[in-house]
Design a protein around this motif. Structure first.
Motif, PDB file in Angstrom:
ATOM      1  N   TYR A 213      43.796  87.504   7.578  1.00  0.00           N
ATOM      2  CA  TYR A 213      43.839  87.899   5.982  1.00  0.00           C
ATOM      3  C   TYR A 213      44.247  89.257   6.177  1.00  0.00           C
ATOM      4  O   TYR A 213      43.696  90.215   6.514  1.00  0.00           O
ATOM      5  CB  TYR A 213      42.636  87.762   4.899  1.00  0.00           C
ATOM      6  CG  TYR A 213      42.403  86.200   4.819  1.00  0.00           C
ATOM      7  CD1 TYR A 213      43.572  85.694   3.851  1.00  0.00           C
ATOM      8  CD2 TYR A 213      41.158  85.658   5.159  1.00  0.00           C
ATOM      9  CE1 TYR A 213      42.801  84.136   3.621  1.00  0.00           C
ATOM     10  CE2 TYR A 213      40.888  84.541   4.838  1.00  0.00           C
ATOM     11  CZ  TYR A 213      41.664  83.683   3.943  1.00  0.00           C
ATOM     12  OH  TYR A 213      41.383  82.370   3.701  1.00  0.00           O
ATOM     13  N   PHE A 214      45.315  89.768   5.354  1.00  0.00           N
ATOM     14  CA  PHE A 214      45.840  91.036   5.118  1.00  0.00           C
ATOM     15  C   PHE A 214      44.980  91.747   3.921  1.00  0.00           C
ATOM     16  O   PHE A 214      44.682  90.762   2.953  1.00  0.00           O
ATOM     17  CB  PHE A 214      47.254  91.088   4.747  1.00  0.00           C
ATOM     18  CG  PHE A 214      48.163  90.924   5.918  1.00  0.00           C
ATOM     19  CD1 PHE A 214      48.627  91.990   6.631  1.00  0.00           C
ATOM     20  CD2 PHE A 214      48.486  89.461   6.348  1.00  0.00           C
ATOM     21  CE1 PHE A 214      49.415  91.773   7.906  1.00  0.00           C
ATOM     22  CE2 PHE A 214      49.810  89.416   7.230  1.00  0.00           C
ATOM     23  CZ  PHE A 214      50.037  90.540   7.947  1.00  0.00           C
ATOM     24  N   GLY A 215      44.975  92.924   4.113  1.00  0.00           N
ATOM     25  CA  GLY A 215      44.393  93.707   2.969  1.00  0.00           C
ATOM     26  C   GLY A 215      45.450  93.833   1.745  1.00  0.00           C
ATOM     27  O   GLY A 215      46.665  93.493   2.112  1.00  0.00           O
ATOM     28  N   LYS A 216      44.944  94.035   0.573  1.00  0.00           N
ATOM     29  CA  LYS A 216      46.250  94.492  -0.424  1.00  0.00           C
ATOM     30  C   LYS A 216      47.103  95.404  -0.250  1.00  0.00           C
ATOM     31  O   LYS A 216      48.271  95.374  -0.644  1.00  0.00           O
ATOM     32  CB  LYS A 216      45.459  94.503  -1.862  1.00  0.00           C
ATOM     33  CG  LYS A 216      44.710  93.229  -2.356  1.00  0.00           C
ATOM     34  CD  LYS A 216      44.161  93.252  -3.731  1.00  0.00           C
ATOM     35  CE  LYS A 216      43.641  92.188  -4.190  1.00  0.00           C
ATOM     36  NZ  LYS A 216      44.528  90.931  -4.313  1.00  0.00           N
ATOM     37  N   CYS A 232      56.537  96.205   4.740  1.00  0.00           N
ATOM     38  CA  CYS A 232      56.606  95.150   3.874  1.00  0.00           C
ATOM     39  C   CYS A 232      55.333  94.393   3.597  1.00  0.00           C
ATOM     40  O   CYS A 232      54.590  94.264   4.425  1.00  0.00           O
ATOM     41  CB  CYS A 232      57.404  94.025   4.497  1.00  0.00           C
ATOM     42  SG  CYS A 232      59.302  94.409   4.840  1.00  0.00           S
ATOM     43  N   VAL A 233      54.908  94.200   2.135  1.00  0.00           N
ATOM     44  CA  VAL A 233      53.623  93.876   1.788  1.00  0.00           C
ATOM     45  C   VAL A 233      53.461  92.318   2.047  1.00  0.00           C
ATOM     46  O   VAL A 233      54.453  91.325   2.042  1.00  0.00           O
ATOM     47  CB  VAL A 233      53.339  94.184   0.384  1.00  0.00           C
ATOM     48  CG1 VAL A 233      54.131  93.386  -0.469  1.00  0.00           C
ATOM     49  CG2 VAL A 233      51.871  94.342   0.019  1.00  0.00           C
ATOM     50  N   SER A 234      52.240  92.172   2.260  1.00  0.00           N
ATOM     51  CA  SER A 234      51.621  90.821   2.481  1.00  0.00           C
ATOM     52  C   SER A 234      51.712  89.988   1.101  1.00  0.00           C
ATOM     53  O   SER A 234      51.552  90.564   0.050  1.00  0.00           O
ATOM     54  CB  SER A 234      50.382  90.789   3.142  1.00  0.00           C
ATOM     55  OG  SER A 234      49.316  91.333   2.421  1.00  0.00           O
ATOM     56  N   GLU A 235      51.549  88.770   1.222  1.00  0.00           N
ATOM     57  CA  GLU A 235      51.650  88.038   0.054  1.00  0.00           C
ATOM     58  C   GLU A 235      50.108  87.859  -0.657  1.00  0.00           C
ATOM     59  O   GLU A 235      49.599  86.871  -0.857  1.00  0.00           O
ATOM     60  CB  GLU A 235      52.264  86.813   0.026  1.00  0.00           C
ATOM     61  CG  GLU A 235      53.615  86.636   0.390  1.00  0.00           C
ATOM     62  CD  GLU A 235      54.329  85.543   0.630  1.00  0.00           C
ATOM     63  OE1 GLU A 235      53.745  84.283  -0.010  1.00  0.00           O
ATOM     64  OE2 GLU A 235      55.486  85.130   0.483  1.00  0.00           O
ATOM     65  N   GLY A 331      50.082 102.736  -2.421  1.00  0.00           N
ATOM     66  CA  GLY A 331      49.777 101.394  -2.396  1.00  0.00           C
ATOM     67  C   GLY A 331      50.628 100.451  -3.397  1.00  0.00           C
ATOM     68  O   GLY A 331      50.398  99.663  -3.821  1.00  0.00           O
ATOM     69  N   ALA A 332      51.572 101.494  -3.984  1.00  0.00           N
ATOM     70  CA  ALA A 332      52.472 100.756  -5.083  1.00  0.00           C
ATOM     71  C   ALA A 332      53.099  99.525  -4.541  1.00  0.00           C
ATOM     72  O   ALA A 332      53.920  99.612  -3.684  1.00  0.00           O
ATOM     73  CB  ALA A 332      53.323 101.707  -5.683  1.00  0.00           C
TER      74      ALA A 332
END
Length: 367
Positions: A213-216, A232-235, A331-332
């Protein structure tokens, strides 16, 4: 931060000199031997650890740590009182419930404990790690090879403080140090300013599904060029038309680079089940994660051009869809299709060019 790496040279004959030379070059934390003579010429940067084959020598000059068997040599605390300039620890071989209890006691109370687990299961190690939570000493676990070391480093997310390996060949020490360092790294992220976006038509993009799991505020670094990448952010963030998939990053077009372990890069197209990539958060903290699957499908694509404060130009080509996102300062979470000139992204600027994924200093023009 990295895990401790101890090298065991007991029993090494023909390759001992080469292993010691490699250990010095790789700056391992400690070398363990069963006689003081094997430790004398080591530099002060390496901890000299003695595990006596017989009786404890009367003179321990030049030895930093002595590992003892309490039944043979005496209790570590008592020995430390008699030799105040030397640290002591104990060796425990875990073969049953009684020796597991001894290991838990050692991990809680001793400055050092060297543990050898007879059976391949990691459940006993989990128990010792849990029992030693908050202890000030260090726990070193013997491993058979680098692959086992990587597993030991990750048990209960904390892992053993370090591992000890008896190399079977030259090169294993280097691999061990790399594995220890890759457990947790730090990258200096920078702010990038978007200068343009463009719809560039159809192409293949890759979703990277990992086994964790990725963090937010985590994702992976991706870019068209080796000298500039975007986070690139995780879902992990809710979407109106589909469930979250917190193990996934919709990472970009298949030609793109992503950062892997050991400072390497990989093309998204060459990742596969079992590959390693770096998960990176907005503070630059990085950890190695295992790829479980890569989904490559044909989709519309959008090109994003950005620039760093030092003038480095960065490009990222993503799936041209609102739900594909990147991370900005603080973290936007930014929807890729809504990016406009002047928007700020988080990125990373590797300092070296690449040859088959390895960093190298040479002339290389990417555009």
């Amino acid at each position: 931060m990295s895990k401790l790496c101890w090298i065991d040279v007991r029993g090494l004959s023909g390759i001992r000199a080469a292993v010691l030379e490699e250990a010095i070059h790789q700056r391992v934390d400690a070398v363990l031997a069963d006689d003081i003579a094997a430790l004398i010429d080591l530099p002060p940067t390496i901890r000299k650890v003695l595990y006596p084959a017989g009786d404890l020598p009367a003179d321990l000059t030049g030895v930093d740590v002595v590992i003892v068997d309490p039944d043979t040599h005496g209790h570590p605390a008592e020995l430390a009182g008699r030799h105040p300039d030397t640290e002591f620890g104990r060796y425990v071989e875990i073969v049953d419930a009684a020796t597991l209890d001894l290991a838990c006691v050692a991990a809680r109370s001793d400055r050092w404990c060297l543990l050898h687990f007879k059976d391949p299961t990691k459940i006993p190690l989990e128990i010792v790690i849990a029992a030693s939570a908050g202890a000030s000493g260090s726990m070193i676990t013997t491993v058979a090879d680098v692959e086992e070391a990587e597993i030991v480093f990750g048990v209960l997310e904390h892992g053993s403080d370090g591992v000890m390996l008896a190399p079977a060949e030259v090169g294993q020490t280097t691999a061990l140090v790399r594995a220890a360092t890759d457990q947790l790294a730090h990258l200096d992220l920078v702010e990038l300013e978007v200068v343009r976006t463009a719809h560039v038509g159809m192409g293949e993009r890759a979703c990277v599904d990992t086994c964790t799991y990725f963090g937010k505020d985590e994702g992976i670094l991706v870019g068209s060029h080796s000298k500039g990448m975007v986070l690139c952010v995780s879902e992990t963030h809710p979407l109106p038309y589909m469930p979250t998939r917190p193990f996934r990053v919709n990472a970009g077009a298949i030609h793109s680079y992503t950062l892997s372990v050991g400072g390497r890069t990989n093309y998204l197209s060459e990742l596969m089940a079992g590959s390693k990539v770096l998960a990176v958060d907005v503070k630059g903290r990085a950890r190695a994660v295992t790829v479980g699957r890569v989904k490559i499908e044909s989709r519309p694509l959008i090109s994003i051009d950005a620039v760093a404060a030092d003038g480095t130009e960065v490009n990222l080509i993503l799936q041209d869809d609102w739900h594909v996102r990147v991370l900005g300062p603080g973290g936007a979470v930014l929807n890729s299709t809504e990016l406009r000139p002047g928007d700020r992204l988080l990125g990373y600027l590797p300092v070296a060019d690449r040859h088959v994924g390895h960093p190298i200093s040479e002339f290389c023009l990417e555009k």
